[in-house]
Each structure stands twice: as C-alpha cells, then as structure tokens.
Design a protein around this motif. Structure first.
Motif, short mmCIF file in Angstrom:
data_model
loop_
_atom_site.label_atom_id
_atom_site.label_comp_id
_atom_site.label_asym_id
_atom_site.label_seq_id
_atom_site.Cartn_x
_atom_site.Cartn_y
_atom_site.Cartn_z
N UNK A 3 0.67 -1.01 0.10
CA UNK A 3 0.05 0.07 -0.07
C UNK A 3 0.95 1.15 0.13
N UNK A 4 1.93 1.34 0.76
CA UNK A 4 2.93 2.48 0.86
C UNK A 4 3.43 2.68 -0.50
N UNK A 5 4.05 1.48 -0.95
CA UNK A 5 4.79 1.51 -2.20
C UNK A 5 3.87 2.03 -3.30
N UNK A 6 2.79 1.67 -3.41
CA UNK A 6 1.64 2.03 -4.53
C UNK A 6 1.23 3.67 -4.39
N UNK A 7 0.83 3.89 -3.14
CA UNK A 7 0.08 5.37 -3.02
C UNK A 7 0.82 6.15 -1.98
N UNK A 8 1.80 5.78 -1.53
CA UNK A 8 2.95 6.81 -0.67
C UNK A 8 3.59 7.73 -1.27
N UNK A 9 3.78 8.65 -0.71
CA UNK A 9 4.48 10.01 -1.34
C UNK A 9 5.19 10.63 -0.22
N UNK A 10 6.37 11.46 -0.78
CA UNK A 10 7.13 12.38 0.30
C UNK A 10 6.92 13.79 -0.06
N UNK A 11 5.90 14.07 -1.03
CA UNK A 11 5.86 15.60 -1.36
C UNK A 11 4.72 16.17 -0.31
N UNK A 12 5.21 17.45 -0.14
CA UNK A 12 4.30 18.07 0.76
C UNK A 12 2.89 18.23 0.21
N UNK A 13 2.08 17.88 1.19
CA UNK A 13 0.41 18.07 0.67
C UNK A 13 -0.09 19.48 0.74
N UNK A 14 -1.14 19.35 -0.14
CA UNK A 14 -1.65 20.92 -0.35
C UNK A 14 -2.39 21.32 0.99
N UNK A 15 -2.78 20.36 1.77
CA UNK A 15 -3.58 20.66 3.21
C UNK A 15 -2.88 21.19 4.22
N UNK A 16 -1.50 20.89 4.04
CA UNK A 16 -0.67 21.56 5.32
C UNK A 16 -0.62 23.25 5.26
N UNK A 17 -0.51 23.62 6.51
CA UNK A 17 -0.47 25.20 6.41
C UNK A 17 0.95 25.57 6.17
N UNK A 18 1.30 26.65 5.28
CA UNK A 18 2.55 27.07 5.08
C UNK A 18 2.71 28.26 6.16
N UNK A 19 3.83 28.16 6.85
CA UNK A 19 4.17 29.05 7.88
C UNK A 19 5.61 29.49 7.32
N UNK A 20 5.59 30.73 6.90
CA UNK A 20 7.00 31.32 6.23
C UNK A 20 8.14 31.45 7.60
#
Length: 80
Positions: A63-80
């Motif tokens: 499951x992790x190999x197929x759908x896992x990712x290390x990209x930052x997700x759009x739902x995370x809050x960006x704090x500069x």
C-alpha cells in the motif's frame, strides 16, 4: 521521517496517529495468536500466525509503495 516531509507542521500529530495504530496491532497480535493456537501449539498453528503476520507486513508495504509519497501535501499550512 516521511511524516515531516508530508507536513512539517503536523508531522508530530501524524506520527502519533501512526504510532497509535501500530500499537493497536501490537496489542491485538497476542490475542490473535492465542485464538489460533488454542491449547496446543502445533506447527500448523504457528504457520498460520507467521503467514498472517507476514501477509499484513507485505500488504502494508505494498500500500505504501503504490500510494505513498514524500511530497508536501496541499492541506498543510505554510508558515514562512
């Protein structure tokens, strides 16, 4: 470390939920083993326990190999 890659601001929360699920499986495994083996611990019962544990590990890895990712997700809050 993937928790921090996915969401640096919520990495601790994601890790704690992941650890909670892993501990639930660790609690359920002796109960499963006892129910499979019963009163006699023969080799065929231990094979069932081993293959069930191995199957769960392979399935979760797949499951992790197929759908896992290390990209930052759009739902995370960006704090500069």
């Amino acid at each position: 470390m993937n928790h921090i890659d996915v969401s640096p601001n919520f990495g601790g929360l994601i890790y704690s939920v992941n650890n909670f699920v892993a501990n639930l499986i660790g609690i359920a495994e002796p109960v499963f083993t006892a129910s499979v083996l019963g009163d006699d611990s023969n080799v065929s019962g231990w094979r069932i326990v081993f293959f069930a544990s191995a199957g769960l590990s392979v399935l979760s890895n797949l499951i992790y190999v197929i759908w896992g990712t290390a990209e930052r997700q759009p739902w995370t809050v960006h704090i500069p």
